[in-house]
Motif scaffolding. Structure first.
Motif, PDB file in Angstrom:
ATOM      1  N   LEU A  33      23.570 -13.411  -4.387  1.00 13.05           N
ATOM      2  CA  LEU A  33      22.967 -13.739  -3.092  1.00 13.05           C
ATOM      3  C   LEU A  33      21.477 -13.409  -3.071  1.00 13.05           C
ATOM      4  CD1 LEU A  33      25.842 -12.297  -0.855  1.00 13.05           C
ATOM      5  CD2 LEU A  33      25.424 -14.707  -1.438  1.00 13.05           C
ATOM      6  N   GLY A  34      20.880 -13.296  -4.276  1.00  8.29           N
ATOM      7  CA  GLY A  34      19.444 -13.027  -4.344  1.00  8.29           C
ATOM      8  C   GLY A  34      19.073 -11.831  -5.199  1.00  8.29           C
ATOM      9  N   ILE A  35      19.666 -11.713  -6.371  1.00 11.97           N
ATOM     10  CA  ILE A  35      19.375 -10.584  -7.262  1.00 11.97           C
ATOM     11  C   ILE A  35      17.883 -10.484  -7.543  1.00 11.97           C
ATOM     12  CG2 ILE A  35      19.660  -9.727  -9.633  1.00 11.97           C
ATOM     13  CD1 ILE A  35      22.579 -10.771  -9.479  1.00 11.97           C
ATOM     14  N   ARG A  36      17.219 -11.620  -7.786  1.00 10.77           N
ATOM     15  CA  ARG A  36      15.796 -11.610  -8.137  1.00 10.77           C
ATOM     16  C   ARG A  36      14.916 -11.156  -6.979  1.00 10.77           C
ATOM     17  NH1 ARG A  36      18.762 -14.952 -10.688  1.00 10.77           N
ATOM     18  NH2 ARG A  36      18.565 -15.285 -12.933  1.00 10.77           N
ATOM     19  N   ALA A  37      15.422 -11.218  -5.761  1.00 12.36           N
ATOM     20  CA  ALA A  37      14.675 -10.715  -4.609  1.00 12.36           C
ATOM     21  C   ALA A  37      14.853  -9.203  -4.428  1.00 12.36           C
ATOM     22  CB  ALA A  37      15.128 -11.438  -3.341  1.00 12.36           C
ATOM     23  N   LEU A  38      15.922  -8.639  -4.998  1.00 14.67           N
ATOM     24  CA  LEU A  38      16.202  -7.213  -4.832  1.00 14.67           C
ATOM     25  C   LEU A  38      15.570  -6.345  -5.912  1.00 14.67           C
ATOM     26  CD1 LEU A  38      20.003  -7.223  -3.919  1.00 14.67           C
ATOM     27  CD2 LEU A  38      18.028  -7.499  -2.421  1.00 14.67           C
ATOM     28  N   TYR A  45      18.378  -0.884 -15.154  1.00 15.51           N
ATOM     29  CA  TYR A  45      19.672  -0.573 -14.534  1.00 15.51           C
ATOM     30  C   TYR A  45      20.528   0.137 -15.579  1.00 15.51           C
ATOM     31  CZ  TYR A  45      23.622  -1.421 -11.347  1.00 15.51           C
ATOM     32  OH  TYR A  45      24.661  -1.285 -10.473  1.00 15.51           O
ATOM     33  N   VAL A  46      21.010   1.354 -15.260  1.00 12.93           N
ATOM     34  CA  VAL A  46      21.831   2.130 -16.173  1.00 12.93           C
ATOM     35  C   VAL A  46      23.199   2.336 -15.530  1.00 12.93           C
ATOM     36  CG1 VAL A  46      22.057   4.272 -17.495  1.00 12.93           C
ATOM     37  CG2 VAL A  46      19.774   3.334 -17.007  1.00 12.93           C
ATOM     38  N   GLU A  47      24.248   1.826 -16.188  1.00 10.76           N
ATOM     39  CA  GLU A  47      25.604   2.019 -15.692  1.00 10.76           C
ATOM     40  C   GLU A  47      26.085   3.432 -16.006  1.00 10.76           C
ATOM     41  OE1 GLU A  47      28.579  -1.265 -15.640  1.00 10.76           O
ATOM     42  OE2 GLU A  47      27.374  -1.929 -17.355  1.00 10.76           O
ATOM     43  N   SER A  48      27.067   3.907 -15.248  1.00  7.01           N
ATOM     44  CA  SER A  48      27.563   5.279 -15.388  1.00  7.01           C
ATOM     45  C   SER A  48      28.169   5.558 -16.754  1.00  7.01           C
ATOM     46  CB  SER A  48      28.598   5.585 -14.295  1.00  7.01           C
ATOM     47  OG  SER A  48      29.721   4.732 -14.422  1.00  7.01           O
ATOM     48  N   GLY A  55      15.059  -5.485 -17.170  1.00  6.25           N
ATOM     49  CA  GLY A  55      14.537  -6.723 -16.592  1.00  6.25           C
ATOM     50  C   GLY A  55      15.528  -7.399 -15.671  1.00  6.25           C
ATOM     51  N   VAL A  56      15.004  -8.045 -14.645  1.00 10.97           N
ATOM     52  CA  VAL A  56      15.843  -8.680 -13.638  1.00 10.97           C
ATOM     53  C   VAL A  56      16.688  -9.809 -14.231  1.00 10.97           C
ATOM     54  CG1 VAL A  56      14.100 -10.316 -12.800  1.00 10.97           C
ATOM     55  CG2 VAL A  56      15.891  -9.513 -11.248  1.00 10.97           C
ATOM     56  N   GLU A  57      16.166 -10.509 -15.226  1.00 11.28           N
ATOM     57  CA  GLU A  57      16.944 -11.595 -15.821  1.00 11.28           C
ATOM     58  C   GLU A  57      18.183 -11.056 -16.538  1.00 11.28           C
ATOM     59  OE1 GLU A  57      16.559 -14.742 -15.073  1.00 11.28           O
ATOM     60  OE2 GLU A  57      14.828 -14.153 -13.869  1.00 11.28           O
ATOM     61  N   LYS A 115       6.426  -0.241  -4.707  1.00  8.22           N
ATOM     62  CA  LYS A 115       5.656  -0.247  -3.457  1.00  8.22           C
ATOM     63  C   LYS A 115       5.990  -1.477  -2.614  1.00  8.22           C
ATOM     64  CE  LYS A 115       1.499   2.315  -4.982  1.00  8.22           C
ATOM     65  NZ  LYS A 115       2.205   3.310  -5.670  1.00  8.22           N
ATOM     66  N   GLU A 116       6.443  -2.544  -3.287  1.00  4.35           N
ATOM     67  CA  GLU A 116       6.800  -3.792  -2.588  1.00  4.35           C
ATOM     68  C   GLU A 116       8.218  -3.760  -2.009  1.00  4.35           C
ATOM     69  OE1 GLU A 116       3.651  -3.902  -5.211  1.00  4.35           O
ATOM     70  OE2 GLU A 116       5.717  -3.828  -5.942  1.00  4.35           O
ATOM     71  N   GLY A 117       8.950  -2.680  -2.237  1.00  2.00           N
ATOM     72  CA  GLY A 117      10.286  -2.542  -1.665  1.00  2.00           C
ATOM     73  C   GLY A 117      11.403  -3.116  -2.522  1.00  2.00           C
ATOM     74  N   LYS A 118      11.141  -3.302  -3.819  1.00  2.00           N
ATOM     75  CA  LYS A 118      12.190  -3.767  -4.725  1.00  2.00           C
ATOM     76  C   LYS A 118      12.710  -2.599  -5.556  1.00  2.00           C
ATOM     77  CE  LYS A 118      10.878  -8.598  -5.255  1.00  2.00           C
ATOM     78  NZ  LYS A 118      10.807  -9.681  -6.246  1.00  2.00           N
ATOM     79  N   ILE A 119      13.892  -2.766  -6.128  1.00  2.00           N
ATOM     80  CA  ILE A 119      14.480  -1.738  -6.970  1.00  2.00           C
ATOM     81  C   ILE A 119      13.779  -1.767  -8.329  1.00  2.00           C
ATOM     82  CG2 ILE A 119      16.571  -0.960  -8.139  1.00  2.00           C
ATOM     83  CD1 ILE A 119      18.161  -2.293  -5.801  1.00  2.00           C
ATOM     84  N   ALA A 120      13.164  -0.637  -8.703  1.00  2.00           N
ATOM     85  CA  ALA A 120      12.480  -0.516  -9.993  1.00  2.00           C
ATOM     86  C   ALA A 120      13.402   0.114 -11.033  1.00  2.00           C
ATOM     87  CB  ALA A 120      11.221   0.335  -9.848  1.00  2.00           C
TER      88      ALA A 120
END
Length: 151
Positions: A33-38, A45-48, A55-57, A115-120
């Motif tokens: 529903l918009g991964i590239r916007a989040l 991203y590190v899984e448990s 990278g978002v892709e 700073k733009e409000g996305k997940i880094a």
């Protein structure tokens, strides 16, 4: 200690919680529903249990591919913690992979925001829900011979 938030800080934490809820909802709906916007373009991203996506892709690819093999049955948020550019989320997670029995665990996610409000940066931590007292029957611990179901 009581901490009071200003209006702009309150709006920022509400927006962050909305983004996290949308991310969890995507898994429940099995739909991007918009991964590239989040996520930031260079997000990590590190899984448990160890896998790490850069990278978002790659995050978007993993999301779509994982949902061909598994189903998230529940992902319940228990509470949020906010400090500066970080948010921690406590949750309960239940899933099922293809032909296997459903499994569940408690967890926490640590998120750092741009700073733009996305997940880094996002890192998950898991905790077995089958807890027990190894000292229940005396001073010598008796541990279960099992591993966490998601490892």
């Amino acid at each position: 200690m009581i901490i009071f938030m200003g209006k702009s800080e309150r709006k920022m934490t509400e927006k962050r919680e909305q983004i996290i809820r949308l991310w969890f909802d995507m898994w429940l709906r099995r739909e991007d529903l918009g991964i590239r916007a989040l996520f930031a373009e260079d997000a990590v991203y590190v899984e448990s249990w160890g896998p790490e996506y850069h990278g978002v892709e790659k995050i978007a690819h993993w999301f779509l591919e994982w949902n061909t093999r598994g189903t998230v049955l529940r992902w319940d948020i228990k509470q949020f913690f906010h400090r500066g550019d970080e948010t921690a989320v406590e949750w309960f997670f239940q899933y099922q992979m293809e032909e296997t029995a459903a499994a569940a665990f408690d967890g926490m996610t640590l998120i750092r925001w741009t700073k733009e409000g996305k997940i880094a940066f996002l890192k998950e931590f898991g905790c077995n829900i089958c807890t027990y007292d190894p000292y229940q029957n005396g001073p010598v611990p008796k541990f279960r011979d099992e591993s966490a179901p998601w490892l």
